[in-house]
Scaffold this active site. Structure first.
Site, PDB file in Angstrom:
ATOM      1  N   GLN A 107       0.833  -1.210   0.000  1.00  0.00           N
ATOM      2  CA  GLN A 107       0.000   0.000   0.000  1.00  0.00           C
ATOM      3  C   GLN A 107       0.868   1.260   0.000  1.00  0.00           C
ATOM      4  OE1 GLN A 107      -3.164   0.647  -0.415  1.00  0.00           O
ATOM      5  NE2 GLN A 107      -3.940  -1.438  -0.448  1.00  0.00           N
ATOM      6  N   SER A 108       2.014   1.176  -0.632  1.00  0.00           N
ATOM      7  CA  SER A 108       2.946   2.301  -0.656  1.00  0.00           C
ATOM      8  C   SER A 108       2.358   3.552  -1.325  1.00  0.00           C
ATOM      9  CB  SER A 108       4.203   1.866  -1.411  1.00  0.00           C
ATOM     10  OG  SER A 108       4.985   2.989  -1.749  1.00  0.00           O
ATOM     11  N   ASN A 109       2.394   4.665  -0.599  1.00  0.00           N
ATOM     12  CA  ASN A 109       2.001   5.949  -1.190  1.00  0.00           C
ATOM     13  C   ASN A 109       2.987   6.356  -2.280  1.00  0.00           C
ATOM     14  OD1 ASN A 109      -0.215   6.597   0.649  1.00  0.00           O
ATOM     15  ND2 ASN A 109       1.372   6.839   2.207  1.00  0.00           N
TER      16      ASN A 109
ATOM     17  N   ALA B 114       4.802   4.381  -4.198  1.00  0.00           N
ATOM     18  CA  ALA B 114       4.611   3.578  -5.415  1.00  0.00           C
ATOM     19  C   ALA B 114       3.421   4.116  -6.217  1.00  0.00           C
ATOM     20  CB  ALA B 114       4.396   2.113  -5.047  1.00  0.00           C
TER      21      ALA B 114
END
Ligand SMILES: *Cc1c(COP(=O)(O)O)cnc(C)c1O
Length: 314
Positions: free
Chosen positions: A70-72, A74
């Site tokens: 859930q990387s912001n 990425a």
């Protein structure tokens, strides 16, 4: 030469949090970097202004980066890549796969997603090189952005944020500036800029990861040194990393963190995220409660995290 492309909507507002300040007994201001964009919201887009400038200069066709599922960072990278006509490849650490939040957006942007185990993630640079060779065989030109966009080039985005801030408010009137720390680029950029300007305001970074403060002190110092090679000469930056508000684990909020999200949404109509800003904000309230001080909190974004953890929040 460093090339910056305009991606974020700037300047972001600085606001006074009236209710929270009255209730907690100190003056709390907030820099609304959750408003840098819609799909590109949060702090990463400021770093990407420089990183993508470099990628385009080098003739890249494909962008690699890495992070949690859930990387912001990425998601912002996938978004900006498509905006610039480039192909995003995201190397995401395996975990609970919620098809919502940032991951949903990654998929809508048609990002190529490579899921890697935690062990593989430790050697992500090797995996990058392996895939890079494959892509190059097919005529792609690959540009690799490190986790969180946190190198000297990316940190220039937060150097730039301070240049913006000083035209909005008297920065030296604050007794501290607080932000969340995930990969260190944001605090590196802010503290380098303050030192560059000769301001003595300290920056407090609330660490939300499993790495400890010592690791980040070294990493931030290195980023600031490397910024020197890009022409930003900052003397010893004034910053501190605090480990006491990490909660149960990275990306897992404590009950107190969840309560802070609800409290601030109710009182100030501002939504904090469960991974970074709720922890940093809770730390700010605890560190400065009844101090009467004047503090600036940098809201670094993360809104899509609330959708990925909806069940935890209500
Ligand atoms: C990445 C991120 C941070 C941490 O910034 P770093 O520069 O990686 O230390 C803080 N808040 C949000 C919402 C983020 O996505």
């Amino acid at each position: 030469m460093v090339v910056r492309i305009d991606l974020a909507i700037k300047p972001t507002p600085v606001q006074f949090l009236r209710k929270v300040s009255a209730e907690y007994g100190f003056d709390l201001y907030i820099k609304r970097d959750d408003l840098t964009e819609l799909l590109g919201s949060g702090n990463k887009i400021r770093k990407l202004e420089y990183l993508m400038g470099d990628a385009l200069k080098q003739g890249a066709t494909t962008i690699f980066t890495s992070g949690g599922l859930q990387s912001n960072h990425a998601r912002a990278t996938a978004y900006v890549s498509r905006k610039l006509g480039l192909k995003p490849v995201l190397f995401l650490r395996k975990g609970e796969k919620v098809l919502n939040g940032n991951l949903l957006l990654d998929m809508l942007f048609g990002a190529e997603i490579v899921e890697v185990s935690s062990e593989e993630y430790e050697n992500i640079d090797e995996i990058f090189l392996e895939y890079k060779k494959e892509k190059e065989k097919r005529g792609e030109k690959v540009y690799i952005i490190p986790e969180g966009g946190s190198n000297a080039l990316g940190a220039l985005g937060y150097f730039n944020m301070v240049m913006e801030l000083k035209d909005q408010i008297d920065v030296e009137s604050f007794e501290a500036i607080v932000c969340a720390v995930g990969s260190g680029g944001t605090i590196a950029g802010i503290s380098a800029a303050l030192s560059f300007l000769g301001y003595r305001v300290p920056v407090i970074g609330v660490n939300v990861t499993t790495k400890n403060a010592d690791y980040f002190v070294e990493k931030v110092k290195k980023i600031v040194r490397d910024m020197g090679k890009l022409g930003v000469e900052a003397k010893e930056p004034r910053f501190e990393i605090v480990d006491s508000f990490r909660g149960p684990a990275y990306a897992v909020p404590s009950d107190e963190d969840v309560n802070v999200i609800k409290e601030i949404a109710t009182k100030e109509a501002i939504v904090l995220d469960p991974v970074y800003t709720s922890k940093a904000f809770r730390g700010t309230l605890e560190m400065f409660r009844s101090s009467g001080k004047r503090i600036l909190f940098v809201h670094t974004g993360g809104i899509f995290g609330v959708f990925a953890q909806s069940g935890r929040l209500v």
